[in-house]
Design an enzyme around this catalytic site. Structure first.
Site, PDB file in Angstrom:
ATOM      1  N   ASP A  71       0.818  -1.205   0.000  1.00 53.84           N
ATOM      2  CA  ASP A  71       0.000   0.000   0.000  1.00 53.84           C
ATOM      3  C   ASP A  71       0.857   1.261   0.000  1.00 53.84           C
ATOM      4  OD1 ASP A  71      -2.061   1.834   0.358  1.00 53.84           O
ATOM      5  OD2 ASP A  71      -2.158   1.502   2.528  1.00 53.84           O
ATOM      6  N   ASP A  95      -2.124   5.756  -5.295  1.00 52.41           N
ATOM      7  CA  ASP A  95      -2.377   4.924  -4.114  1.00 52.41           C
ATOM      8  C   ASP A  95      -2.723   3.503  -4.538  1.00 52.41           C
ATOM      9  OD1 ASP A  95      -3.162   3.803  -1.747  1.00 52.41           O
ATOM     10  OD2 ASP A  95      -4.727   5.259  -1.307  1.00 52.41           O
TER      11      ASP A  95
END
Length: 339
Positions: A102, A291
């Site tokens: 992430d 992201d």
């Protein structure tokens, strides 16, 4: 448009381009012998997690109207994978875990062996006593534990250092959080065990807790190259690569954009386009985070409302064939998303 979560093998996705997108994060120099991994889809003080965790753990639901319109939606339905994760290990001997890679967060978080709450129950847990290379650590403030509040839940745990391996060739010592408490929502339902944050160090718990820094200073990345890249698709071939990128995965030339804020991987876009035509929604002032932990596009309500009204997508998808390509302009290049 329905969305689906399911396993692939190694990480989360960012954006899907005309075919698929390779997201390249530049930390070092040129490409050398890159190593790739396949992906699977879909207490001292409190720290608010600096990311959009509500997006990371959001459950997307598609609403369909009854009758003829429902048949139309079904006939035009497109299924996209929305989450990607892969395997890494901690300890000696190695204890394997599935993590979401992430870029929107900065900590490695894994459930601990002494976590007995429902949020930890379905997941593999880190046993520090079973690892000969494990040690309890503190950050520069003398803190040995912490609590992190997400948009949709909370975790707390102690700080440890242990041997981390991604595949067989990339191993280094890393500091992380072994969580002894994880709220039922959302952690009981997520298909991966933990989170490997690949954001910048201001998102981490302290000095020495940032995986991106570790990749540059501690890890023996092939060729000494600090780049890592993601290739995500709706097939079974998604992967994360440390040490560069695979040229055969490129759908186009790489578009380089300077990081404006070293927190999230935040870059500037000049405008939002429809079929390559600028819509004067940004005036060169839009900042976006690349992201890999979310499949959704998010933005300020005023901008999103204006954009939604301009797109004018019908709830029953009756105007699907008339919808434009939605683009993000970076300099002279437009990165397009098909409807």
């Amino acid at each position: 448009i329905a969305q689906d979560r399911g396993p692939l093998e190694g990480i989360p996705s960012a954006m899907k381009l005309t075919q698929s997108i390779l997201v390249l994060v530049a930390l070092g120099v040129s490409l050398s012998d890159a190593v790739k991994w396949n992906l699977r889809r879909s207490r001292q003080g409190t720290k608010i997690a600096m990311r959009h965790e509500s997006l990371l753990f959001a459950h997307t639901k598609a609403k369909m109207r009854a009758g003829a319109s429902a048949k139309l939606v079904e006939s035009t339905r497109i299924v996209h994978k929305t989450a990607y994760w892969g395997q890494m290990s901690l300890g000696t001997p190695p204890q394997p875990f599935k993590v979401i890679f992430d870029t929107g967060s900065g900590n490695l978080i894994i459930p601990a062996a002494d976590c007995t709450v429902p949020g930890c129950a379905p997941h593999k847990k880190y046993n520090s006593k079973a690892s000969t290379s494990s040690s309890f650590v503190t950050n520069e403030k003398g803190e040995g534990s912490s609590e992190i509040t997400f948009g949709t839940g909370q975790v707390s745990g102690d700080f440890y250092k242990d041997k981390l391996c991604i595949g067989d060739q990339l191993c280094f010592d890393a500091n992380f959080i072994a969580a002894d408490k994880m709220t039922t929502e959302p952690f009981q339902e997520i298909p991966f065990d933990g989170i490997m944050g690949l954001g910048f160090k201001d998102l981490s718990m302290g000095d020495g807790f940032n995986i991106v820094d570790d990749l540059q200073t501690r890890a023996n990345v092939p060729g000494g190259n600090g780049q890592f890249s993601f290739y995500v698709s709706d097939g079974e071939d998604s992967e994360v690569t440390f040490g560069g990128y695979r040229a055969e995965r490129l759908a186009s030339d790489i578009v380089w954009a300077p990081v404006k804020v070293e927190s999230w991987w935040q870059v500037a876009i000049d405008d939002i386009t429809f079929n390559n035509m600028p819509k004067n929604l940004c005036n060169g002032q839009c900042q976006v985070a690349v992201d890999t932990g979310t499949s959704m596009l998010a933005g300020p309500s005023e901008l999103v409302d204006k954009l939604s009204a301009m797109v004018n997508a019908k709830e029953d998808c009756s105007n699907f064939n008339e919808l434009p390509n939605l683009g993000f302009q970076i300099g002279n290049t437009v990165l397009n998303l098909r409807p």
